[in-house]
Design a protein around this motif. Structure first.
Motif, PDB file in Angstrom:
ATOM      1  N   ALA A  46       0.834  -1.205   0.000  1.00 24.13           N
ATOM      2  CA  ALA A  46       0.000   0.000   0.000  1.00 24.13           C
ATOM      3  C   ALA A  46       0.868   1.253   0.000  1.00 24.13           C
ATOM      4  CB  ALA A  46      -0.926  -0.010   1.222  1.00 24.13           C
ATOM      5  N   THR A  47       1.947   1.232   0.755  1.00 19.81           N
ATOM      6  CA  THR A  47       2.841   2.393   0.809  1.00 19.81           C
ATOM      7  C   THR A  47       3.567   2.565  -0.515  1.00 19.81           C
ATOM      8  OG1 THR A  47       3.113   1.974   3.173  1.00 19.81           O
ATOM      9  CG2 THR A  47       4.663   3.504   2.162  1.00 19.81           C
ATOM     10  N   GLU A  48       3.951   1.473  -1.128  1.00 18.49           N
ATOM     11  CA  GLU A  48       4.590   1.541  -2.447  1.00 18.49           C
ATOM     12  C   GLU A  48       3.604   2.103  -3.484  1.00 18.49           C
ATOM     13  OE1 GLU A  48       7.708   0.786  -3.732  1.00 18.49           O
ATOM     14  OE2 GLU A  48       8.420   0.685  -1.666  1.00 18.49           O
ATOM     15  N   ALA A  49       2.334   1.721  -3.375  1.00 20.57           N
ATOM     16  CA  ALA A  49       1.322   2.256  -4.288  1.00 20.57           C
ATOM     17  C   ALA A  49       1.187   3.761  -4.090  1.00 20.57           C
ATOM     18  CB  ALA A  49      -0.019   1.561  -4.057  1.00 20.57           C
ATOM     19  N   ALA A  50       1.231   4.199  -2.838  1.00 22.72           N
ATOM     20  CA  ALA A  50       1.170   5.636  -2.563  1.00 22.72           C
ATOM     21  C   ALA A  50       2.379   6.338  -3.150  1.00 22.72           C
ATOM     22  CB  ALA A  50       1.091   5.863  -1.048  1.00 22.72           C
ATOM     23  N   LEU A  51       3.547   5.754  -2.967  1.00 21.35           N
ATOM     24  CA  LEU A  51       4.779   6.339  -3.504  1.00 21.35           C
ATOM     25  C   LEU A  51       4.681   6.459  -5.019  1.00 21.35           C
ATOM     26  CD1 LEU A  51       8.362   5.327  -2.431  1.00 21.35           C
ATOM     27  CD2 LEU A  51       7.771   5.466  -4.831  1.00 21.35           C
ATOM     28  N   PHE A  52       4.219   5.403  -5.663  1.00 19.93           N
ATOM     29  CA  PHE A  52       4.145   5.372  -7.124  1.00 19.93           C
ATOM     30  C   PHE A  52       3.145   6.387  -7.655  1.00 19.93           C
ATOM     31  CE2 PHE A  52       2.483   3.611 -11.125  1.00 19.93           C
ATOM     32  CZ  PHE A  52       3.669   3.479 -11.841  1.00 19.93           C
ATOM     33  N   ASN A  53       2.072   6.640  -6.889  1.00 23.56           N
ATOM     34  CA  ASN A  53       1.004   7.510  -7.373  1.00 23.56           C
ATOM     35  C   ASN A  53       1.115   8.956  -6.921  1.00 23.56           C
ATOM     36  OD1 ASN A  53      -1.151   5.893  -8.921  1.00 23.56           O
ATOM     37  ND2 ASN A  53      -0.575   4.552  -7.246  1.00 23.56           N
ATOM     38  N   CYS A  54       2.102   9.272  -6.119  1.00 23.77           N
ATOM     39  CA  CYS A  54       2.244  10.656  -5.664  1.00 23.77           C
ATOM     40  C   CYS A  54       2.586  11.568  -6.848  1.00 23.77           C
ATOM     41  CB  CYS A  54       3.349  10.751  -4.602  1.00 23.77           C
ATOM     42  SG  CYS A  54       3.701  12.459  -4.120  1.00 23.77           S
ATOM     43  N   PRO A  55       1.778  12.589  -7.099  1.00 23.63           N
ATOM     44  CA  PRO A  55       2.029  13.453  -8.256  1.00 23.63           C
ATOM     45  C   PRO A  55       3.275  14.318  -8.106  1.00 23.63           C
ATOM     46  CG  PRO A  55       0.236  14.335  -6.943  1.00 23.63           C
ATOM     47  CD  PRO A  55       0.572  12.982  -6.368  1.00 23.63           C
ATOM     48  N   MET A  56       3.748  14.481  -6.902  1.00 26.56           N
ATOM     49  CA  MET A  56       4.912  15.336  -6.663  1.00 26.56           C
ATOM     50  C   MET A  56       6.190  14.542  -6.373  1.00 26.56           C
ATOM     51  SD  MET A  56       3.852  18.312  -7.136  1.00 26.56           S
ATOM     52  CE  MET A  56       5.185  19.310  -6.470  1.00 26.56           C
ATOM     53  N   LEU A  57       6.093  13.228  -6.415  1.00 25.44           N
ATOM     54  CA  LEU A  57       7.248  12.383  -6.029  1.00 25.44           C
ATOM     55  C   LEU A  57       7.768  12.798  -4.654  1.00 25.44           C
ATOM     56  CD1 LEU A  57       9.165  12.324  -9.438  1.00 25.44           C
ATOM     57  CD2 LEU A  57       7.450  10.716  -8.607  1.00 25.44           C
ATOM     58  N   ALA A  58       6.824  13.118  -3.784  1.00 28.55           N
ATOM     59  CA  ALA A  58       7.188  13.630  -2.452  1.00 28.55           C
ATOM     60  C   ALA A  58       7.392  12.531  -1.418  1.00 28.55           C
ATOM     61  CB  ALA A  58       6.111  14.600  -1.963  1.00 28.55           C
ATOM     62  N   ILE A  59       7.025  11.315  -1.764  1.00 29.63           N
ATOM     63  CA  ILE A  59       7.215  10.214  -0.820  1.00 29.63           C
ATOM     64  C   ILE A  59       8.595   9.625  -1.067  1.00 29.63           C
ATOM     65  CG2 ILE A  59       6.330   8.017   0.026  1.00 29.63           C
ATOM     66  CD1 ILE A  59       3.572   8.871  -1.020  1.00 29.63           C
ATOM     67  N   ARG A  60       9.407   9.688  -0.050  1.00 33.26           N
ATOM     68  CA  ARG A  60      10.794   9.239  -0.177  1.00 33.26           C
ATOM     69  C   ARG A  60      10.964   7.893   0.506  1.00 33.26           C
ATOM     70  NH1 ARG A  60      12.940  14.364  -1.481  1.00 33.26           N
ATOM     71  NH2 ARG A  60      11.359  15.011  -2.980  1.00 33.26           N
ATOM     72  N   LYS A  61      11.835   7.101  -0.066  1.00 29.82           N
ATOM     73  CA  LYS A  61      12.107   5.762   0.451  1.00 29.82           C
ATOM     74  C   LYS A  61      13.607   5.638   0.650  1.00 29.82           C
ATOM     75  CE  LYS A  61      11.628   1.004  -1.211  1.00 29.82           C
ATOM     76  NZ  LYS A  61      11.063   0.218  -2.326  1.00 29.82           N
ATOM     77  N   ARG A  62      13.986   5.290   1.825  1.00 35.49           N
ATOM     78  CA  ARG A  62      15.410   5.148   2.127  1.00 35.49           C
ATOM     79  C   ARG A  62      15.643   3.733   2.643  1.00 35.49           C
ATOM     80  NH1 ARG A  62      18.771   5.882   6.655  1.00 35.49           N
ATOM     81  NH2 ARG A  62      20.870   6.503   6.068  1.00 35.49           N
ATOM     82  N   THR A  63      16.575   3.059   2.016  1.00 30.32           N
ATOM     83  CA  THR A  63      16.909   1.712   2.447  1.00 30.32           C
ATOM     84  C   THR A  63      18.338   1.710   2.955  1.00 30.32           C
ATOM     85  OG1 THR A  63      15.420   0.783   0.791  1.00 30.32           O
ATOM     86  CG2 THR A  63      17.048  -0.697   1.740  1.00 30.32           C
ATOM     87  N   ALA A  64      18.501   1.242   4.165  1.00 31.12           N
ATOM     88  CA  ALA A  64      19.819   1.234   4.783  1.00 31.12           C
ATOM     89  C   ALA A  64      20.100  -0.155   5.337  1.00 31.12           C
ATOM     90  CB  ALA A  64      19.892   2.274   5.891  1.00 31.12           C
ATOM     91  N   PRO A  65      21.352  -0.526   5.319  1.00 30.11           N
ATOM     92  CA  PRO A  65      21.687  -1.832   5.902  1.00 30.11           C
ATOM     93  C   PRO A  65      21.474  -1.814   7.409  1.00 30.11           C
ATOM     94  CG  PRO A  65      23.662  -0.638   5.296  1.00 30.11           C
ATOM     95  CD  PRO A  65      22.499   0.155   4.792  1.00 30.11           C
ATOM     96  N   VAL A  66      21.062  -2.943   7.940  1.00 26.42           N
ATOM     97  CA  VAL A  66      20.913  -3.056   9.393  1.00 26.42           C
ATOM     98  C   VAL A  66      22.305  -3.009   9.998  1.00 26.42           C
ATOM     99  CG1 VAL A  66      20.148  -4.549  11.264  1.00 26.42           C
ATOM    100  CG2 VAL A  66      18.837  -4.425   9.138  1.00 26.42           C
ATOM    101  N   GLN A  67      22.441  -2.177  11.017  1.00 25.85           N
ATOM    102  CA  GLN A  67      23.757  -2.051  11.645  1.00 25.85           C
ATOM    103  C   GLN A  67      24.124  -3.349  12.342  1.00 25.85           C
ATOM    104  OE1 GLN A  67      23.616   1.325  14.177  1.00 25.85           O
ATOM    105  NE2 GLN A  67      24.212   2.708  12.543  1.00 25.85           N
TER     106      GLN A  67
END
Ligand code: SF4
Length: 71
Positions: A46-67
């Motif tokens: 659902a969050t990915e769908a929101a990210l994909f459909n945001c007209p402003m590309l305002a939803i940011r996704k950050r992936t970081a390795p687990v420390q």
């Protein structure tokens, strides 16, 4: 890997994301806000769908390795 979603300041407050990912993204007073990170596969989708459909590309996704734990 841990993935974190956030909303950038160029949000138009259109409401598409909170409709697609209710309980994860909500409308704040000035921009949308991530109220909690998605935990289940359904919430992530659902969050990915929101990210994909945001007209402003305002939803940011950050992936970081687990420390790694300190030795
Ligand atoms: S879909 Fe994008 S522009 Fe619309 S409220 Fe959500 S973050 Fe803001």
């Amino acid at each position: 890997m841990t993935t974190t979603y956030s909303i950038a300041g160029d949000c138009l407050r259109c409401g598409a994301c909170s409709t697609l990912a209710p309980g994860i993204i909500a409308m704040g007073e000035t921009i949308a806000v991530v109220v909690r990170q998605p935990a289940t596969a359904q919430e992530i989708a659902a969050t990915e769908a929101a990210l994909f459909n945001c007209p402003m590309l305002a939803i940011r996704k950050r992936t970081a390795p687990v420390q790694e734990a300190l030795r």
